[in-house]
Design a protein around this motif. Structure first.
Motif, PDB file in Angstrom:
ATOM      1  N   THR A  72      37.295  41.453  45.997  1.00  0.00           N
ATOM      2  CA  THR A  72      37.775  42.161  47.927  1.00  0.00           C
ATOM      3  C   THR A  72      37.863  40.891  48.783  1.00  0.00           C
ATOM      4  O   THR A  72      38.096  41.094  49.546  1.00  0.00           O
ATOM      5  CB  THR A  72      36.607  42.669  47.025  1.00  0.00           C
ATOM      6  OG1 THR A  72      36.742  44.372  46.302  1.00  0.00           O
ATOM      7  CG2 THR A  72      36.520  44.215  48.661  1.00  0.00           C
ATOM      8  N   ASP A 175      47.516  39.492  45.450  1.00  0.00           N
ATOM      9  CA  ASP A 175      46.093  39.784  45.029  1.00  0.00           C
ATOM     10  C   ASP A 175      47.138  39.574  43.449  1.00  0.00           C
ATOM     11  O   ASP A 175      47.548  40.570  43.032  1.00  0.00           O
ATOM     12  CB  ASP A 175      45.634  40.856  44.850  1.00  0.00           C
ATOM     13  CG  ASP A 175      44.296  42.164  44.148  1.00  0.00           C
ATOM     14  OD1 ASP A 175      44.469  41.137  43.104  1.00  0.00           O
ATOM     15  OD2 ASP A 175      44.134  43.157  45.387  1.00  0.00           O
ATOM     16  N   SER A 198      39.742  36.856  40.371  1.00  0.00           N
ATOM     17  CA  SER A 198      37.622  37.237  40.546  1.00  0.00           C
ATOM     18  C   SER A 198      37.399  36.588  39.519  1.00  0.00           C
ATOM     19  O   SER A 198      38.659  37.019  37.842  1.00  0.00           O
ATOM     20  CB  SER A 198      37.919  38.377  41.235  1.00  0.00           C
ATOM     21  OG  SER A 198      36.276  38.921  40.311  1.00  0.00           O
ATOM     22  N   LYS A 201      37.016  39.284  36.191  1.00  0.00           N
ATOM     23  CA  LYS A 201      38.295  40.242  35.625  1.00  0.00           C
ATOM     24  C   LYS A 201      38.816  39.610  34.562  1.00  0.00           C
ATOM     25  O   LYS A 201      39.195  39.618  33.643  1.00  0.00           O
ATOM     26  CB  LYS A 201      39.526  40.306  35.819  1.00  0.00           C
ATOM     27  CG  LYS A 201      38.981  41.470  37.099  1.00  0.00           C
ATOM     28  CD  LYS A 201      39.232  42.600  36.871  1.00  0.00           C
ATOM     29  CE  LYS A 201      38.253  43.587  37.783  1.00  0.00           C
ATOM     30  NZ  LYS A 201      38.891  44.238  39.355  1.00  0.00           N
TER      31      LYS A 201
HETATM   32  C1  LIG Z   1      38.853  44.713  40.234  1.00  0.00           C
HETATM   33  C2  LIG Z   1      40.483  43.802  40.891  1.00  0.00           C
HETATM   34  C3  LIG Z   1      39.750  43.521  42.296  1.00  0.00           C
HETATM   35  C4  LIG Z   1      38.393  44.155  43.147  1.00  0.00           C
HETATM   36  O1  LIG Z   1      38.239  42.587  42.635  1.00  0.00           O
HETATM   37  P1  LIG Z   1      36.186  42.731  42.234  1.00  0.00           P
HETATM   38  O2  LIG Z   1      35.718  40.834  42.691  1.00  0.00           O
HETATM   39  O3  LIG Z   1      35.337  43.461  42.275  1.00  0.00           O
HETATM   40  O4  LIG Z   1      35.942  42.536  44.387  1.00  0.00           O
HETATM   41  C5  LIG Z   1      40.833  43.689  43.487  1.00  0.00           C
HETATM   42  N1  LIG Z   1      42.612  43.492  43.174  1.00  0.00           N
HETATM   43  C6  LIG Z   1      42.203  44.027  41.695  1.00  0.00           C
HETATM   44  C7  LIG Z   1      44.190  44.195  41.286  1.00  0.00           C
HETATM   45  C8  LIG Z   1      41.812  44.457  40.754  1.00  0.00           C
HETATM   46  O5  LIG Z   1      41.659  44.867  39.684  1.00  0.00           O
END
Ligand SMILES: *Cc1c(COP(=O)(O)O)cnc(C)c1O
Length: 393
Positions: A72, A175, A198, A201
């Motif tokens: 984020t 993203d 991130s 994930k």
């Molecule tokens: C999880 C996610 C985010 C946010 O990441 P965080 O580390 O939880 O803030 C942003 N974009 C996508 C596509 C995501 O799946």
């Protein structure tokens, strides 16, 4: 009972190797990288190594990586940087299916007087590249398009998008939180200016992320304070988190083949068997261009939440594509943007697999799900032909 964890697009298990790598920096090596003594200097060295590992996995150079607190923050940083560095440009292009980390920044910009174009998707969740091209203007500051969608798993043709956007000399942010470790990313050939990721994930811990900013792209920091990250992101470095992200990125790159063979085959087996054994099931999203680990399925007449609750009784974790729990009667913005019909959208659930998913876990889902669906359908007020009536959730 062991959890069958099929909700990896929401978050992932920390890989044991990643945990091992980060522990010393929580236990004993707690120095501050900015300190003048050797104890802190040691920490500076491991941050440099993590930056190299991250850059290596993405095909960029280490100086192009900024560590942040999450995906984020990376998204926010990229978007605000692009608009602040070009104050004369007041137009931003994004899509209707972005994660809230982009969607809500776009709404904020709109309130602040920017014009925002939100590109549509078709019923398969695909963008219309002609619409993208037509939306670009001389005052467009930024195009922000996600690499792959967290709910539907649909992958956007980022190479083509980059060609279109960069031929007009407009900044491009992506993203890529969902694609790291699932699809190869090579920033030498992929002409984006910003890319967000991130750790949690990709089998890293929560609370650490990174932003790629291409060399030469004007940059305005989001966090102001100390001179960390060469003045691009203030705040004492999350050393353990950064070390973990570096290790997770190294493992993610090494795991891409497994993801696209073994994990993909497990996903396909799960999806095909469900669609063969249960009537009135639809797949959400483009079957060709999507993440290898994700299956978004819609079960007509029943609510996704009810399926999840019953799966949970067998220790099976998945997620639903609807926002009913928040008190809204609307399905998720992604499924709505795709025009998924009412009687299907409310019954959508997402299975997202990982490198730790096993054959036995898929077998368990396939053993229990048909019974769950038929029990719920037997109770469903929608099983007649009552499409269009209010959701009871
Ligand atoms: C999880 C996610 C985010 C946010 O990441 P965080 O580390 O939880 O803030 C942003 N974009 C996508 C596509 C995501 O799946």
């Amino acid at each position: 009972m062991k959890e069958v964890y099929l909700d990896n697009n929401a978050t992932t298990m920390v890989a044991p190797e990643v945990l091992e790598a980060m522990l010393p920096y929580l236990r004993s090596d707690y120095g501050n990288a900015s300190s003048m003594h050797g104890f802190g200097g040691k920490v500076g060295k491991v941050i440099r190594q993590a930056r190299e590992q991250t850059a290596q996995a993405l095909g960029c150079s280490a100086e192009e990586i900024i560590f942040t607190s999450c995906g984020t923050e990376s998204d926010n940083t990229a978007i605000f940087s692009a608009v602040r560095s070009q104050p004369e440009k007041r137009h931003v292009v994004t899509t209707r299916v972005e994660h809230p980390a982009v969607l809500n920044v776009a709404s904020h910009l709109e309130i602040a007087g920017y014009e925002v174009t939100s590109l549509k998707v078709d019923e398969q969740g695909r963008l219309d590249l002609q619409e993208l091209e037509d939306s670009l203007r001389p005052d467009t500051a930024l195009v922000s398009v996600m690499h792959a969608n967290n709910e539907s798993g649909v992958v956007f043709p980022l190479e083509r998008i980059a060609e279109i956007v960069k031929s007009r000399d407009i900044l491009l942010h992506t993203d890529a939180v969902q694609t790291v470790g699932k699809l190869p990313i090579d920033l030498q050939t992929l002409a984006v200016d910003f890319l967000a990721l991130s750790a949690h994930k990709v089998h890293g811990p929560k609370g650490v992320g990174a932003l790629f900013v291409r060399r030469g792209v004007p940059f305005r920091p989001f966090m102001l304070g100390g001179h960390q990250e060469k003045g691009r992101r203030a705040g004492t470095e999350n050393v353990a988190g950064i070390v973990a992200l570096g290790k997770a990125m190294e493992m993610a790159e090494a795991g891409i083949v497994d993801e696209n063979t073994r994990v993909k085959a497990l996903r396909d087996r799960l999806e095909n068997a469900i669609m063969e054994s249960i009537p009135d099931v639809r797949r959400n999203g483009d079957p060709e261009n999507r993440l290898p680990n994700t299956s978004s399925l819609a079960f007509k007449y029943i609510e996704g939440e009810s399926i999840l609750l019953m799966l949970d009784q067998y220790g099976i974790c998945a997620s639903s594509g609807s926002a009913c729990t928040s008190g809204s009667l609307e399905p998720s913005h992604v499924l709505r943007a795709m025009g998924v019909p009412f009687t299907y959208a409310h019954g959508s659930i997402r299975f997202s697999l990982s490198r730790y998913t096993t054959d036995q876990e898929i077998d368990l889902v396939l053993r229990e799900l048909p019974g769950i669906v038929s029990r719920l359908r037997a109770m469903s007020p929608f099983t007649g032909d009552q499409a269009g009536q209010a959701c009871a959730c």
